[in-house]
Design a protein around this motif. Structure first.
Motif, mmCIF file in Angstrom:
data_model
loop_
_atom_site.group_PDB
_atom_site.id
_atom_site.type_symbol
_atom_site.label_atom_id
_atom_site.label_comp_id
_atom_site.label_asym_id
_atom_site.label_seq_id
_atom_site.Cartn_x
_atom_site.Cartn_y
_atom_site.Cartn_z
ATOM 1 N N ILE A 24 0.842 -1.194 0.000
ATOM 2 C CA ILE A 24 0.000 0.000 0.000
ATOM 3 C C ILE A 24 0.876 1.242 0.000
ATOM 4 O O ILE A 24 1.955 1.256 0.612
ATOM 5 C CB ILE A 24 -0.961 -0.012 1.209
ATOM 6 N N VAL A 25 0.440 2.264 -0.711
ATOM 7 C CA VAL A 25 1.125 3.554 -0.787
ATOM 8 C C VAL A 25 0.137 4.633 -0.381
ATOM 9 O O VAL A 25 -1.000 4.661 -0.866
ATOM 10 C CB VAL A 25 1.646 3.819 -2.219
ATOM 11 N N PHE A 26 0.551 5.517 0.539
ATOM 12 C CA PHE A 26 -0.235 6.677 0.924
ATOM 13 C C PHE A 26 0.421 7.926 0.350
ATOM 14 O O PHE A 26 1.616 8.154 0.577
ATOM 15 C CB PHE A 26 -0.307 6.802 2.455
ATOM 16 N N LEU A 27 -0.347 8.743 -0.359
ATOM 17 C CA LEU A 27 0.166 9.984 -0.927
ATOM 18 C C LEU A 27 -0.759 11.130 -0.537
ATOM 19 O O LEU A 27 -1.988 10.979 -0.564
ATOM 20 C CB LEU A 27 0.229 9.906 -2.455
ATOM 21 N N THR A 28 -0.187 12.277 -0.202
ATOM 22 C CA THR A 28 -1.018 13.451 0.032
ATOM 23 C C THR A 28 -1.551 13.955 -1.307
ATOM 24 O O THR A 28 -0.944 13.747 -2.361
ATOM 25 C CB THR A 28 -0.225 14.577 0.703
ATOM 26 N N GLN A 29 -2.685 14.627 -1.258
ATOM 27 C CA GLN A 29 -3.225 15.200 -2.489
ATOM 28 C C GLN A 29 -2.291 16.259 -3.056
ATOM 29 O O GLN A 29 -2.244 16.454 -4.281
ATOM 30 C CB GLN A 29 -4.615 15.794 -2.215
ATOM 31 N N GLU A 30 -1.538 16.915 -2.206
ATOM 32 C CA GLU A 30 -0.579 17.916 -2.686
ATOM 33 C C GLU A 30 0.552 17.254 -3.467
ATOM 34 O O GLU A 30 0.957 17.746 -4.529
ATOM 35 C CB GLU A 30 -0.017 18.710 -1.510
ATOM 36 N N LEU A 31 1.060 16.126 -2.982
ATOM 37 C CA LEU A 31 2.092 15.404 -3.723
ATOM 38 C C LEU A 31 1.528 14.868 -5.030
ATOM 39 O O LEU A 31 2.193 14.912 -6.081
ATOM 40 C CB LEU A 31 2.645 14.258 -2.867
ATOM 41 N N ILE A 32 0.306 14.365 -4.997
ATOM 42 C CA ILE A 32 -0.329 13.885 -6.228
ATOM 43 C C ILE A 32 -0.417 15.016 -7.245
ATOM 44 O O ILE A 32 -0.150 14.815 -8.437
ATOM 45 C CB ILE A 32 -1.719 13.309 -5.911
ATOM 46 N N ALA A 33 -0.770 16.207 -6.797
ATOM 47 C CA ALA A 33 -0.846 17.351 -7.701
ATOM 48 C C ALA A 33 0.504 17.623 -8.348
ATOM 49 O O ALA A 33 0.582 17.894 -9.563
ATOM 50 C CB ALA A 33 -1.322 18.585 -6.939
ATOM 51 N N LEU A 35 2.915 15.478 -8.888
ATOM 52 C CA LEU A 35 3.187 14.400 -9.844
ATOM 53 C C LEU A 35 2.378 14.580 -11.123
ATOM 54 O O LEU A 35 2.872 14.318 -12.230
ATOM 55 C CB LEU A 35 2.871 13.046 -9.197
ATOM 56 N N LEU A 36 1.140 15.037 -10.985
ATOM 57 C CA LEU A 36 0.315 15.263 -12.173
ATOM 58 C C LEU A 36 0.837 16.434 -12.998
ATOM 59 O O LEU A 36 0.723 16.425 -14.237
ATOM 60 C CB LEU A 36 -1.141 15.484 -11.776
ATOM 61 N N VAL A 37 1.412 17.427 -12.361
ATOM 62 C CA VAL A 37 2.065 18.499 -13.112
ATOM 63 C C VAL A 37 3.206 17.932 -13.950
ATOM 64 O O VAL A 37 3.376 18.293 -15.131
ATOM 65 C CB VAL A 37 2.585 19.599 -12.157
ATOM 66 N N CYS A 38 3.988 17.034 -13.363
ATOM 67 C CA CYS A 38 5.076 16.394 -14.112
ATOM 68 C C CYS A 38 4.538 15.611 -15.306
ATOM 69 O O CYS A 38 5.126 15.637 -16.395
ATOM 70 C CB CYS A 38 5.878 15.484 -13.195
ATOM 71 N N SER A 39 3.417 14.913 -15.107
ATOM 72 C CA SER A 39 2.805 14.184 -16.222
ATOM 73 C C SER A 39 2.323 15.144 -17.297
ATOM 74 O O SER A 39 2.529 14.917 -18.496
ATOM 75 C CB SER A 39 1.624 13.342 -15.720
ATOM 76 N N ILE A 81 -8.919 17.818 -17.193
ATOM 77 C CA ILE A 81 -7.605 17.960 -16.562
ATOM 78 C C ILE A 81 -7.306 19.425 -16.263
ATOM 79 O O ILE A 81 -6.822 19.765 -15.171
ATOM 80 C CB ILE A 81 -6.519 17.359 -17.471
ATOM 81 N N ILE A 82 -7.580 20.288 -17.217
ATOM 82 C CA ILE A 82 -7.346 21.718 -17.005
ATOM 83 C C ILE A 82 -8.184 22.229 -15.837
ATOM 84 O O ILE A 82 -7.712 23.002 -14.993
ATOM 85 C CB ILE A 82 -7.657 22.503 -18.293
ATOM 86 N N HIS A 83 -9.425 21.773 -15.770
ATOM 87 C CA HIS A 83 -10.291 22.197 -14.667
ATOM 88 C C HIS A 83 -9.728 21.744 -13.321
ATOM 89 O O HIS A 83 -9.779 22.501 -12.331
ATOM 90 C CB HIS A 83 -11.703 21.649 -14.859
ATOM 91 N N ILE A 88 -7.145 23.235 -8.043
ATOM 92 C CA ILE A 88 -6.103 23.094 -7.019
ATOM 93 C C ILE A 88 -5.218 24.327 -6.948
ATOM 94 O O ILE A 88 -4.598 24.594 -5.914
ATOM 95 C CB ILE A 88 -5.249 21.834 -7.239
ATOM 96 N N ALA A 89 -5.156 25.095 -8.044
ATOM 97 C CA ALA A 89 -4.366 26.329 -8.014
ATOM 98 C C ALA A 89 -4.987 27.358 -7.083
ATOM 99 O O ALA A 89 -4.274 28.161 -6.456
ATOM 100 C CB ALA A 89 -4.238 26.910 -9.425
#
Length: 420
Positions: A24-33, A35-39, A81-83, A88-89
């Motif tokens: 199992i992996v726990f990620l904060t929503q901020e870290l996910i954000a 990572l999604l910027v990198c994607s 995705i843009i929305h 989050i911004a």
């Protein structure tokens, strides 16, 4: 994140969750954000991802699809995705999301939950759970708490970042935090499922496939659990793709029911559950409230048993399964067979109910009446499984070409009882 258990250190931070390795992996929503910027900016290395059974996670193919062969659905996926980034911004979410690889061990080692055989299913005395037929509506809009089934590709996310736009891909667009799982979760084997808890939904939509359209903001009002996750539980299970007549062979029936069972079963519960003989089921039910805190020696399992608040959140007597025509549609599965398989798996997993969205499929028009008749027989999981196996043998031999429900209830169909 690292959690110290009794005599063991349990890894919960960002890492690869390889096939056949429950974790199992726990990620904060901020870290996910982040990572999604990198994607979004296509920053992740692409070398060896296919060799490692991983999906591409950069957005370049999605962007290119708008120019190479424009379609409105592709543009509207990007708008989702843009929305998300716009939201989050202005207000970065502070919650947590967990990603878990669940595995049914191929071999019975008395510690892990093993992959059931046909005898396990045919001798089960567990009663069938409540079945709710939903003739309209969407899985993600279900009102009560439940495990939502993602009709997944074996590669998590399917064509979300390419041209796909059916059930799984749409779910990933309206809840983009799901996309991050594609980064570190290789493809699922037949004995695996992926459980994701805590994602937030950001977008509303209308349509499906080519008619899919982003239709504005969505405010997710689901409560948070004690670990900071939204009470949204999604389980990804991949059905056989293009099974044709082989889906009626017992080998493949077993594959499908075990895939669903892996997804629906809360793993800390089943450590104790597996060791209970079926003839002692009544006694086991009396102790169901303590099952999820049973001690097991495996360090991965200890993380679940050490989280009392998590256990309180996901008692199997509270949380059902909400699903629909899994493995049908583009995958070509028999909807009547898949319906029964999911019902059996949910019942065996001791889920209190299964809510089934038919999406207006003609083959399931009279499902509610058929379910009422089956429940009136007070059948066990073993009884209904045996009927499904018998039907499938007849279907494979060409001795019948009608659907399972009509085969099971010919007199009711003949007398028009099943017709509206």
């Amino acid at each position: 994140m690292v959690i110290d258990g009794e005599g063991a250190t349990i890894r919960t931070g960002l890492r690869m969750l390889d096939s056949q390795e429950p974790g199992i992996v726990f990620l904060t929503q901020e870290l996910i954000a982040a990572l999604l910027v990198c994607s979004f900016l296509c920053l992740f290395p692409v070398h060896d991802r296919y060799e490692k059974q991983l999906q591409p996670v950069n957005f370049d193919e999605l962007f290119a699809s708008v120019y190479d062969d424009y379609s409105q659905k592709q543009e509207n996926k990007i708008w989702c995705i843009i929305h998300y980034f716009q939201r989050i911004a202005s207000d970065m979410p502070k919650g947590v999301v967990s990603f878990e690889r669940k595995v049914l061990a191929w071999e019975d080692d008395s510690v892990h939950v093993s992959y059931p055989d046909t005898n396990f299913w045919s001798t089960s005395v567990i009663p069938l759970c409540r079945f709710e037929v939903q003739s309209s509506g969407l899985i993600e809009d279900h009102s009560s708490e439940a495990v939502e089934v993602d009709f997944a590709n074996e590669y998590l996310g399917g064509g979300a970042l390419r041209r796909g736009c059916v059930q799984e891909e749409i779910r990933f667009m309206i809840s983009p935090e799901l996309i991050v799982g594609m980064l570190f979760l290789p493809s699922m084997a037949d004995n695996e499922a992926i459980d994701i808890v805590g994602v937030e939904r950001f977008s509303s939509y209308k349509g499906y496939a080519s008619s899919f359209r982003f239709s504005g903001d969505y405010v997710d009002e689901k409560a948070l659990d004690a670990l900071g996750r939204r009470k949204t539980r999604i389980v990804a299970i991949d059905a056989l793709c293009g099974p044709g007549m082989r889906q009626y062979r017992e080998k493949y029936l077993l594959r499908e029911i075990n895939k669903a069972f892996c997804g629906f079963l809360q793993q800390s519960t089943c450590q104790q559950y597996q060791k209970i003989p079926h003839e002692n089921f009544d006694a086991a039910r009396a102790t169901s409230t303590s099952m999820e805190t049973s001690e097991v020696p495996n360090s991965y399992e200890e993380i679940r048993n050490s989280q009392n608040d998590y256990d309180m959140m996901e008692k199997n007597n509270d949380i059902g399964v909400v699903t629909g025509n899994w493995g049908c549609g583009a995958f070509g599965g028999d909807p009547e067979v898949k319906t029964i398989i999911q019902w059996l798996a949910a019942s065996q997993a001791q889920r209190p109910f299964i809510a089934y969205y038919t999406f207006g499929l003609d083959a399931l028009h009279n499902l509610d009446k058929a379910v009422c008749w089956i429940l009136s027989q007070i059948w066990t999981v073993g009884d209904l499984w045996s009927m499904l196996v018998e039907y499938s043998k007849n279907r494979s031999k060409g001795e019948t070409n009608v659907g399972f429900l009509q085969w099971l209830l010919p007199s009711i169909y003949d007398h028009g009882y099943m017709m509206e």
